[in-house]
Motif scaffolding. Structure first.
Motif, PDB file in Angstrom:
ATOM      1  N   PHE A 198     -12.840  -1.239   2.658  1.00 54.41           N
ATOM      2  CA  PHE A 198     -11.635  -0.106   2.985  1.00 54.41           C
ATOM      3  C   PHE A 198     -10.364  -0.508   2.179  1.00 54.41           C
ATOM      4  O   PHE A 198      -9.950  -1.541   2.065  1.00 54.41           O
ATOM      5  N   THR A 199      -9.978   0.439   1.359  1.00 55.91           N
ATOM      6  CA  THR A 199      -8.411   0.342   0.839  1.00 55.91           C
ATOM      7  C   THR A 199      -7.265   1.146   1.559  1.00 55.91           C
ATOM      8  O   THR A 199      -7.424   2.458   1.512  1.00 55.91           O
ATOM      9  N   PRO A 200      -6.334   0.487   2.024  1.00 51.91           N
ATOM     10  CA  PRO A 200      -5.300   1.273   2.620  1.00 51.91           C
ATOM     11  C   PRO A 200      -4.246   1.653   1.335  1.00 51.91           C
ATOM     12  O   PRO A 200      -3.910   0.828   0.727  1.00 51.91           O
ATOM     13  N   MET A 239     -13.749   7.052  -2.437  1.00 56.22           N
ATOM     14  CA  MET A 239     -12.959   5.941  -2.744  1.00 56.22           C
ATOM     15  C   MET A 239     -12.960   5.089  -1.459  1.00 56.22           C
ATOM     16  O   MET A 239     -12.606   3.961  -1.871  1.00 56.22           O
ATOM     17  N   ASN A 240     -13.522   5.382  -0.387  1.00 53.36           N
ATOM     18  CA  ASN A 240     -13.435   4.604   0.552  1.00 53.36           C
ATOM     19  C   ASN A 240     -12.046   4.008   1.128  1.00 53.36           C
ATOM     20  O   ASN A 240     -11.987   2.813   1.046  1.00 53.36           O
ATOM     21  N   GLU A 241     -11.067   5.110   1.148  1.00 59.31           N
ATOM     22  CA  GLU A 241      -9.982   4.583   1.260  1.00 59.31           C
ATOM     23  C   GLU A 241      -9.204   5.425   2.342  1.00 59.31           C
ATOM     24  O   GLU A 241      -9.557   6.461   2.500  1.00 59.31           O
ATOM     25  N   ILE A 242      -8.176   4.765   2.988  1.00 53.48           N
ATOM     26  CA  ILE A 242      -7.254   5.207   3.965  1.00 53.48           C
ATOM     27  C   ILE A 242      -6.075   5.509   3.642  1.00 53.48           C
ATOM     28  O   ILE A 242      -5.387   4.751   3.058  1.00 53.48           O
ATOM     29  N   VAL A 243      -5.320   6.770   3.751  1.00 49.92           N
ATOM     30  CA  VAL A 243      -4.025   7.201   2.832  1.00 49.92           C
ATOM     31  C   VAL A 243      -3.124   7.888   4.156  1.00 49.92           C
ATOM     32  O   VAL A 243      -3.360   8.623   4.683  1.00 49.92           O
ATOM     33  N   PHE A 244      -1.818   6.971   4.087  1.00 56.64           N
ATOM     34  CA  PHE A 244      -1.093   7.305   4.891  1.00 56.64           C
ATOM     35  C   PHE A 244       0.294   7.673   4.262  1.00 56.64           C
ATOM     36  O   PHE A 244       1.069   6.779   4.054  1.00 56.64           O
ATOM     37  N   VAL A 299      -3.917   7.406  14.724  1.00 58.00           N
ATOM     38  CA  VAL A 299      -4.111   8.004  13.635  1.00 58.00           C
ATOM     39  C   VAL A 299      -4.941   7.102  12.352  1.00 58.00           C
ATOM     40  O   VAL A 299      -5.755   7.521  11.648  1.00 58.00           O
ATOM     41  N   ILE A 300      -4.427   5.883  12.499  1.00 56.24           N
ATOM     42  CA  ILE A 300      -4.973   4.881  11.509  1.00 56.24           C
ATOM     43  C   ILE A 300      -6.528   4.800  12.130  1.00 56.24           C
ATOM     44  O   ILE A 300      -7.575   4.787  11.085  1.00 56.24           O
ATOM     45  N   GLY A 301      -6.816   4.636  13.392  1.00 56.37           N
ATOM     46  CA  GLY A 301      -8.094   4.448  13.704  1.00 56.37           C
ATOM     47  C   GLY A 301      -8.941   5.753  13.380  1.00 56.37           C
ATOM     48  O   GLY A 301     -10.225   5.708  13.273  1.00 56.37           O
ATOM     49  N   HIS A 302      -8.311   6.899  13.552  1.00 52.32           N
ATOM     50  CA  HIS A 302      -8.979   8.030  13.136  1.00 52.32           C
ATOM     51  C   HIS A 302      -9.441   8.044  11.806  1.00 52.32           C
ATOM     52  O   HIS A 302     -10.598   8.550  11.408  1.00 52.32           O
ATOM     53  N   GLU A 303      -8.571   8.015  10.899  1.00 50.76           N
ATOM     54  CA  GLU A 303      -9.061   7.572   9.340  1.00 50.76           C
ATOM     55  C   GLU A 303      -9.995   6.958   8.984  1.00 50.76           C
ATOM     56  O   GLU A 303     -10.885   6.983   8.327  1.00 50.76           O
ATOM     57  N   ILE A 304     -10.024   5.608   9.683  1.00 51.89           N
ATOM     58  CA  ILE A 304     -11.090   4.601   9.404  1.00 51.89           C
ATOM     59  C   ILE A 304     -12.315   5.022  10.156  1.00 51.89           C
ATOM     60  O   ILE A 304     -13.289   5.068   9.440  1.00 51.89           O
TER      61      ILE A 304
END
Length: 674
Positions: A411-413, A477-482, A508-513
């Motif tokens: 995962f890429t944050p 992308m397997n990325e999470i974006v905030f 929200v972080i857990g949601h996107e993951i």
């Protein structure tokens, strides 16, 4: 080994908590003034927490809904206005600079007197092109041209990562071209009244553009769109990434559309000479579209494209077009009685076209650097809690757990703003040509995307601007974006005890993951490729839990006669439920075995769950609620709160929920996935 991992994670979380701790006595971060003591939390968590707000808050006249998200967006808009108007008034800005483009685009939008004098004339060239169509053989080329100008057409061509080879860009072809939000508005009997008003709207718009046969043409256009709706896939069908992946050689695309030159259309769009295949999302729709087109007369086809042009550009024309468009899309479809002030619409237009140029200035002026540091720690903590959680799952085999861990590790944050800003050098903006500006902007965006074909993946690119109040996960992308704008209360409060932050932005972080492991995301691996990495037994176990969650949300009804579509909202419901569960684990570990302080009479666990619940504080107009049910993969706010809580064991302990309480669900019936 397990004890060692736990202690390492505890130290990490404690370090983050110490880093983030306010220097003064922390506040709860909970809006206790909105709590309704007349409603037991054990019976209705959402209304207990937000009851006084729900009873006293009116949806603003220019909004279709109101709540935590909408308010934060509305609070951000004046900040963007200040930035935009400062560039507009800057006498030292250079021609061709981003400041010139921001200021001049806003100037062109705000010059209402000029737009009223011009009427429909800014579209004269496009109208002539459509009206000059000699036969239906010219349709593929016309669609390619109109698409470049941002005009809706029966199918869309776009560029994205190849879902099975994520290291390369591919061209996609997808269904499109309806003027109402979903096929159901054309096909369901209970939407007949809306459909009738839609036809009247199409007629009036065509008449204002000079069509002397507007009534007959409007009737034919709506009939044509109804035929397209009949062959379109449903929103639920479109949630299946495997069904949507249909790799087709360019040389064979015309086999999908007998009698229609799709290959020629792809060439006109600048695609065919760059790739040797396209990915077709809905092959049966393209076949159906070619039959619909073959059965339509030329006058109807031209009227349809003229309508789509007017619909797409009404906001950039004279007041009569603006008002007529708002009358249908604002009032009929969404229940809004008052259009937004022109300056707000102007800010939105600039933000849409030059989002990262505005975002660069927004971040410099309004985003404290320490928020990004704190957020980086929170993301790291929730990822670590997710890692630990995977190892404890009792329904997943060791083989699949190994694959899940491999995906999680990749995962890429991305937090707050891009490392590399978008280049707008090739975009030309004039202060006296609003419609032309918007067409050039659409052409610029199209050319930019088509140019990606054959090039390496740009892993620095963002799909949202920093000033967007939202977040996302990209499977390819397997990325999470905030983005920066979501890192504010009620999602993130630097002055609050961290219980509310874990419950809000932590969830929200857990949601996107969790989107990486929901019913769609779980079909892609850590490299972003569609690949089945599950054992058959594990996939069956997961499907059983997903089916139970679908049935749970199917039972919720925000309006009489309208239920939540549990299949459409499944991915978001999985992400809500799993995101809270993982964020709760991260929060508990962060305490390091010490009791959380009691603040405002609330325990740490209570503040955690309330932090989540107040994020979904919202009200929505009835017409907009129907649009949401038909089109939105998210459940209504009250069910995102209550529907999630009934599956959280910690919620029962925090609020002493027992059999007989309305929020109580027996343990064996709770849906717990991650």
């Amino acid at each position: 080994m397990k004890r060692y991992l736990l202690s390492s994670l505890t130290l990490t979380l404690l370090a983050a908590f110490a880093h983030a701790a306010p220097t003064h006595n922390p506040v709860s971060g909970i809006d206790v003034q909105y709590i309704d003591p007349a409603v037991r939390v054990q019976d209705d968590f959402f209304t207990h927490l937000n009851g006084k707000w729900l009873a006293t808050t009116e949806i603003p006249a220019d909004k279709s809904s109101w709540g935590s998200f909408a308010k934060l967006r509305d609070d951000t808009t004046p900040q963007l206005r200040g930035i935009i108007e400062a560039t507009q008034q800057d006498k030292n800005k250079k021609a061709g600079s981003e400041a010139q483009k921001i200021g001049d685009l806003y100037t062109s939008y705000m010059d209402e007197a000029r737009l009223d004098a011009l009427g429909v004339r800014p579209l004269a060239g496009e109208l002539n092109r459509i009206r000059s169509l000699r036969d239906k053989k010219g349709v593929p080329g016309l669609i390619a041209h109109l698409s470049k100008n941002g005009i809706a057409t029966p199918y869309a061509i776009y560029v994205g990562q190849d879902a099975r080879e994520s290291t390369k860009y591919a061209a996609y072809v997808s269904q499109s071209g309806l003027g109402m939000p979903d096929r159901d508005y054309y096909l369901e009997a209970k939407q007949a009244g809306v459909k009738e008003k839609y036809q009247a709207h199409v007629e009036k718009m065509l008449a204002m553009a000079g069509d002397k046969h507007a009534a007959a043409h409007a009737k034919a256009v709506v009939a044509l769109e109804t035929s397209l709706a009949e062959v379109q896939w449903t929103k639920v069908d479109n949630r299946d990434p495997v069904k949507r992946y249909n790799k087709t050689p360019i040389a064979q695309v015309n086999e999908l559309t007998p009698g229609y030159d799709l290959k020629g259309g792809l060439a006109a769009a600048g695609i065919a000479n760059k790739v040797d295949y396209v990915i077709v999302n809905q092959p049966s729709y393209l076949a159906g579209y070619s039959k619909v087109l073959a059965g339509a007369d030329l006058d109807t086809v031209k009227a349809y494209f003229e309508w789509q042009l007017l619909r797409s550009y009404a906001a950039y024309l004279s007041k009569n077009f603006v008002d007529e468009s708002f009358g249908f899309y604002g009032t009929v479809l969404s229940g809004v009685t008052q259009n937004q002030p022109r300056w707000k619409r102007g800010v939105a237009a600039v933000d849409n076209v030059l989002g990262e140029a505005v975002g660069k200035l927004y971040v410099a002026q309004y985003f404290p650097a320490e928020r990004k540091e704190h957020m980086q720690e929170l993301v790291k903590n929730v990822l670590a809690a997710y890692k630990e959680s995977i190892d404890t799952l009792d329904w997943m085999s060791p083989e699949t757990k190994k694959e899940a861990q491999a995906k999680l590790a990749k995962f890429t944050p991305k937090i707050a703003y891009p490392n590399k800003w978008r280049d707008y050098a090739k975009l030309q903006i004039a202060s006296n040509d609003l419609a032309g500006n918007m067409m050039r902007a659409a052409n610029f965006a199209t050319a930019r995307n088509v140019a990606k074909l054959g090039k390496p993946i740009d892993r620095e690119e963002w799909g949202m601007t920093p000033q967007t109040v939202n977040a996302y996960y990209s499977s390819t992308m397997n990325e999470i974006v905030f983005p920066a704008s979501i890192l504010q209360p009620p999602f993130f409060d630097a002055n609050a005890d961290d219980a509310v932050n874990y419950g809000a932005i932590g969830a929200v972080i857990g949601h996107e993951i969790s989107h990486g492991f929901d019913d769609k995301g779980s079909q892609s691996d850590g490299d972003g490729n569609l690949r089945d990495w599950w054992t058959p037994a594990d996939r069956k176990n997961f499907a059983a839990k997903a089916d139970a969650l679908t049935k749970q949300y199917d039972g919720y009804s925000p309006l009489p006669g309208y239920n939540v579509n549990g299949a459409l909202t499944l991915g978001e419901n999985i992400a809500d439920n799993s995101g809270v569960a993982i964020a709760y684990k991260a929060y508990k570990i962060s305490l390091g075995g010490k009791p959380a302080p009691v603040i405002d009479g609330l325990t740490g666990d209570q503040r955690f769950y309330m932090g989540f619940g107040q994020v979904w504080r919202s009200k929505m107009r009835e017409a907009q609620q129907i649009v949401q049910i038909k089109t939105d993969p998210h459940s209504p706010g009250q069910y995102r709160a209550n529907g999630t809580m009934v599956n959280q064991p910690g919620f029962y302990e925090a609020f002493d929920v027992k059999p007989g309480d309305k929020m109580y669900v027996a343990p064996e019936n709770r849906v717990i996935i991650w």
